[in-house]
Design an enzyme around this catalytic site. Structure first.
Site, PDB file in Angstrom:
ATOM      1  N   LEU B 160       8.078 -29.913  -3.915  1.00  8.20           N
ATOM      2  CA  LEU B 160       8.277 -30.731  -5.116  1.00  8.20           C
ATOM      3  C   LEU B 160       7.304 -31.898  -5.206  1.00  8.20           C
ATOM      4  O   LEU B 160       7.686 -33.002  -5.595  1.00  8.20           O
ATOM      5  CB  LEU B 160       9.721 -31.249  -5.173  1.00  8.20           C
ATOM      6  CG  LEU B 160      10.783 -30.184  -5.433  1.00  8.20           C
ATOM      7  CD1 LEU B 160      12.167 -30.781  -5.243  1.00  8.20           C
ATOM      8  CD2 LEU B 160      10.635 -29.629  -6.843  1.00  8.20           C
ATOM      9  N   CYS B 217      18.127 -27.580  -4.582  1.00  6.49           N
ATOM     10  CA  CYS B 217      17.683 -28.691  -3.751  1.00  6.49           C
ATOM     11  C   CYS B 217      18.847 -29.118  -2.873  1.00  6.49           C
ATOM     12  O   CYS B 217      20.005 -29.043  -3.280  1.00  6.49           O
ATOM     13  CB  CYS B 217      17.292 -29.893  -4.618  1.00  6.49           C
ATOM     14  SG  CYS B 217      16.086 -29.522  -5.873  1.00  6.49           S
ATOM     15  N   LYS B 252      18.886 -23.410 -13.449  1.00  9.23           N
ATOM     16  CA  LYS B 252      18.213 -22.318 -12.746  1.00  9.23           C
ATOM     17  C   LYS B 252      19.008 -21.927 -11.509  1.00  9.23           C
ATOM     18  O   LYS B 252      19.238 -22.764 -10.627  1.00  9.23           O
ATOM     19  CB  LYS B 252      16.803 -22.778 -12.356  1.00  9.23           C
ATOM     20  CG  LYS B 252      15.855 -21.670 -11.947  1.00  9.23           C
ATOM     21  CD  LYS B 252      14.429 -22.228 -11.918  1.00  9.23           C
ATOM     22  CE  LYS B 252      13.400 -21.198 -11.537  1.00  9.23           C
ATOM     23  NZ  LYS B 252      12.027 -21.731 -11.661  1.00  9.23           N
ATOM     24  N   ILE B 278      15.806 -15.930 -11.683  1.00 11.06           N
ATOM     25  CA  ILE B 278      16.265 -16.601 -10.476  1.00 11.06           C
ATOM     26  C   ILE B 278      15.183 -17.512  -9.913  1.00 11.06           C
ATOM     27  O   ILE B 278      14.008 -17.375 -10.264  1.00 11.06           O
ATOM     28  CB  ILE B 278      16.642 -15.558  -9.366  1.00 11.06           C
ATOM     29  CG1 ILE B 278      15.449 -14.699  -9.057  1.00 11.06           C
ATOM     30  CG2 ILE B 278      17.859 -14.804  -9.745  1.00 11.06           C
ATOM     31  CD1 ILE B 278      15.649 -13.700  -7.934  1.00 11.06           C
ATOM     32  N   ASN B 279      15.577 -18.415  -9.051  1.00 12.29           N
ATOM     33  CA  ASN B 279      14.622 -19.191  -8.272  1.00 12.29           C
ATOM     34  C   ASN B 279      14.085 -18.293  -7.145  1.00 12.29           C
ATOM     35  O   ASN B 279      14.468 -17.124  -7.047  1.00 12.29           O
ATOM     36  CB  ASN B 279      15.324 -20.434  -7.713  1.00 12.29           C
ATOM     37  CG  ASN B 279      14.375 -21.608  -7.560  1.00 12.29           C
ATOM     38  OD1 ASN B 279      13.230 -21.432  -7.160  1.00 12.29           O
ATOM     39  ND2 ASN B 279      14.840 -22.792  -7.874  1.00 12.29           N
ATOM     40  N   GLY B 304       7.115 -13.228  -6.913  1.00  8.00           N
ATOM     41  CA  GLY B 304       6.208 -12.112  -7.166  1.00  8.00           C
ATOM     42  C   GLY B 304       6.957 -10.810  -7.350  1.00  8.00           C
ATOM     43  O   GLY B 304       8.192 -10.758  -7.294  1.00  8.00           O
ATOM     44  N   GLY B 352       5.734 -16.015 -13.772  1.00 14.91           N
ATOM     45  CA  GLY B 352       5.415 -17.015 -12.750  1.00 14.91           C
ATOM     46  C   GLY B 352       4.197 -16.650 -11.948  1.00 14.91           C
ATOM     47  O   GLY B 352       3.065 -16.806 -12.392  1.00 14.91           O
TER      48      GLY B 352
END
Lengths: 286, 405
Positions: B160, B217, B252, B278-279, B304, B352
């Site tokens: 982050l 987090c 998310k 999703i994360n 990916g 992404g």
């Protein structure tokens, strides 16, 4: 020149050293618009397996023929794929990327220091410097004679000094041991190679500044008002500039993946670099 | 680009018996170009490739880099008019309004603040931009190395890194304000108060179209337990941010949980406008000398094509328990992936990791989706949504989770 996506046609591919390749690509946009120290981000063909592009320093660029060359070692699937690309095929390259070496206009003598594949990082600077009428000495370090970059691939005007770890060619020892002989001659030094080599050079450059402090360039103009760290002006005045390497994601500064630790916080190799003044980097204690 | 004009290939076809040789396949005419280059490099006998030449491995189609979009044919005027009539707009926050011109977004962390790719991508044609994760205070991020490639994906542990919400607003707010493309600010924090404060500062900032909560987090106040893996924490943080702002609120989901559905349900009940799924998946890589973990932060998030099946499964499950829109993320690299996620109930998708290899992909996917609708005779892409979900009405089914390896 701003970066762009270019279809670069492979025109020549050769293995110049064991496991090291020199490939030539016809890419006029890159050949005319790039400067020494910049790099291209090459897309590998098989996206399903290899999701990242591969960054390579632009080894040489010839605007007259529109040819750029890349020099790399086969270290994994991406570079192995690259060696199998055939002449006439086109690769998707993003570039030119990153910030170039900044040579002070008053520098007459340039010392280029390369360790192994680091030659790819400084090779183009030799061409640029000779074109501008400067004198160039390249100090090159390798494992053994069999890994020494062929002098025939360098311009004739360059003084080429080799060190090998096993003493099979040139100086027996590290390339950094050659530097003290040249640091008084050199107006500026530019290096690319393994991290410990760069850290040692940064240490030597600090020592040189302490001994020869009076020779610091750019003292006359605005004495006391230093250029901000990392600005092109500050880099031009730095004695040592290094080209750094880091695994890279986007190469345009979006993902923050390729950082190195600088004295003022993390630095993106792809945007603030790959060339940094040695003072910008927080070197580990040696 | 030919070095010598006089020797440029002739424009005629040469007939050798039955064999036609076109100008581009006439190898002999290419020789001057090749010669020129070889002399520029100066061949050296000592370093010549051993007799037999370098190995030429037949790699088939994989050896040819996919440049641009070979499948896209320039449409005729009538086709273009028909394409323009197709409705790709979608409101991913129906109660508060976050209207996108198309359902292809770019995922947080892969597109910076939207300005980095500006020179090679027409950002205005993207559905929306989710910017880099933003925290209350500036963060320096994790020690390098931070990224590495894995089979079909990559691991990252950026940590982050960002200049803090105030700097983001000052620096990028004025830029975003002038953009047609909505910018959704991704927000991260270490406590509920952090999230609330960032949301409060973003509220009313021109150019900020919405908030995407990154709840993967650690909650420092609760011993480092992630918000995203605890239903109550996820509910609490969503509700707190909901009270602090009227901006469209996306949350998310993390895939690193046993069952995502109660968490998704809690987030919906707490007032989120949409769910992003999703994360990244938590992963690890080992250094080449095998003496330590490769990444500076030990663990990294996997993204990916490798994670697409996981993302599909979670979108499929969440779509059956919530009624708010779902924005799918996870390994989108082609139109097929987009259609898969739509079929599993997503109304929009984020691209992404694929952007790193193919920066133009998000824009191209919008065009391809439009062309696909035209091909199927649809006026909107909406009929493509949810087609793979179980065909039943009434209570949400638990069928999606019957198979749990």
């Amino acid at each position: 020149m701003t970066m762009r996506l270019v279809a670069a046609e492979l025109v020549d591919s050769r293995q110049i050293l064991p496991g090291q390749w020199l490939q030539s690509f016809h890419a006029p946009e890159l050949a005319t618009g790039s400067r020494a120290g910049q790099f291209v981000h090459v897309r590998t063909g098989d996206y399903s397996g290899l999701v990242l592009r591969r960054p390579f320093s632009i080894n040489t660029a010839d605007p007259a023929t529109g040819i750029i060359t890349l020099h790399f070692r086969t270290v994994g699937r991406g570079t192995e794929w690259l060696t199998r690309v055939r002449e006439g095929e086109r690769l998707d390259m993003l570039g030119p990327l990153g910030r170039p070496f900044e040579v002070d206009p008053r520098s007459r003598h340039l010392l280029l220091i390369a360790g192994g594949l680091g030659m790819a990082g400084v090779r183009m600077l030799a061409d640029e410097a000779l074109r501008d009428g400067r004198q160039v000495t390249i100090l090159f370090g390798a494992l053994s004679a069999g890994h020494v970059y062929p002098s025939s691939l360098l311009p004739d005007e360059v003084e080429y000094v080799v060190a090998t770890d096993d003493g099979s060619l040139g100086h027996h020892g590290l390339v950094t041991e050659l530097v003290p002989d040249y640091e008084a001659w050199a107006d500026q030094a530019f290096a690319c190679g393994p991290h410990p080599m760069l850290a040692r050079l940064a240490q030597l450059a600090t020592g040189r500044r302490e001994r020869l402090g009076v020779a610091k360039l750019g003292r006359k103009r605005g004495a006391g008002r230093a250029d901000p760290l990392g600005s092109p002006a500050a880099r031009r005045k730095a004695f040592l500039q290094v080209s750094m390497e880091q695994t890279m994601g986007c190469a345009v500064g979006a993902c923050l993946g390729c950082t190195v630790i600088g004295v003022e916080g993390p630095l993106r190799v792809c945007r603030e670099g790959p060339v940094f003044a040695a003072e910008e980097i927080a070197w580990p204690a040696l | 680009m030919t070095p010598k004009k006089a020797k440029s290939p002739k424009q005629v076809l040469i007939r050798f018996g039955d064999m036609r040789v076109g100008k581009n396949s006439d190898r002999s005419k290419r020789t001057p170009t090749v010669r020129k280059i070889k002399s520029a490099i100066v061949p050296v006998d000592r370093f010549k490739v051993p007799a037999g030449g370098r190995p030429r491995v037949e790699t088939g189609g994989a050896a040819v880099a996919n440049l641009g979009a070979p499948n896209v044919v320039t449409p005729t005027l009538a086709e273009r008019a028909a394409l323009d009539r197709i409705d790709l707009t979608v409101d991913i926050a129906p109660e508060r309004g976050l209207l996108l011109t198309n359902p292809i977004l770019v995922a947080s962390g892969t597109f910076g603040y939207g300005v980095e790719y500006g020179e090679v991508v027409d950002v205005q044609r993207i559905g929306a931009i989710c910017c880099k994760g933003t925290t209350l205070k500036p963060r320096a991020g994790n020690p390098p190395p931070r990224v590495t490639e894995t089979p079909g994906g990559m691991l990252n542990s950026i940590g982050l890194q960002n200049p803090g919400v105030d700097a983001v607003i000052d620096k990028y707010g004025p830029i975003w304000r002038g953009w047609k493309v909505p910018v959704i600010v991704n927000v991260a924090g270490e406590s509920i108060d952090d999230y609330v404060e960032v949301a409060r500062r973003l509220d009313g900032v021109p150019g900020v179209a919405g908030i995407e909560l990154n709840i993967s987090c650690p909650n420092v106040g609760k011993g480092g337990l992630q918000f995203a893996i605890d239903r109550d924490a996820a509910r609490a943080v969503t509700a707190a941010v909901r009270r602090a702002t009227d901006l469209p609120l996306l949350v998310k989901l993390s895939p690193n949980v046993a069952d995502v559905r109660p968490i998704a349900k809690a987030i919906e009940e707490a007032g989120a406008d949409a769910i992003c799924a999703i994360n990244t998946l938590s992963g690890l890589a080992v250094s080449p000398d095998r003496t330590r973990a490769l990444l500076g932060n030990t663990y990294g998030g996997l993204s990916g094509p490798a994670i697409k099946p996981v993302a599909l499964r979670i979108v499929y499950e969440v779509a059956q328990v919530v009624s708010i829109p779902i924005v799918a993320i996870g390994g989108v690299t082609s139109l097929d992936d987009v259609l898969d996620f739509l079929a599993c109930g997503a109304v929009a998708v984020q691209v992404g990791t694929a952007i790193f290899a193919d920066p133009e992909l998000p824009v191209r996917l919008g065009d391809e989706l439009r062309a696909e609708c035209l091909r199927r005779g649809l006026a909107s892409y909406k009929p493509l949504i949810g087609t793979a979900l179980p065909k039943r009405t009434g209570a949400p089914s638990a069928k999606g989770a019957e198979y749990r390896p």
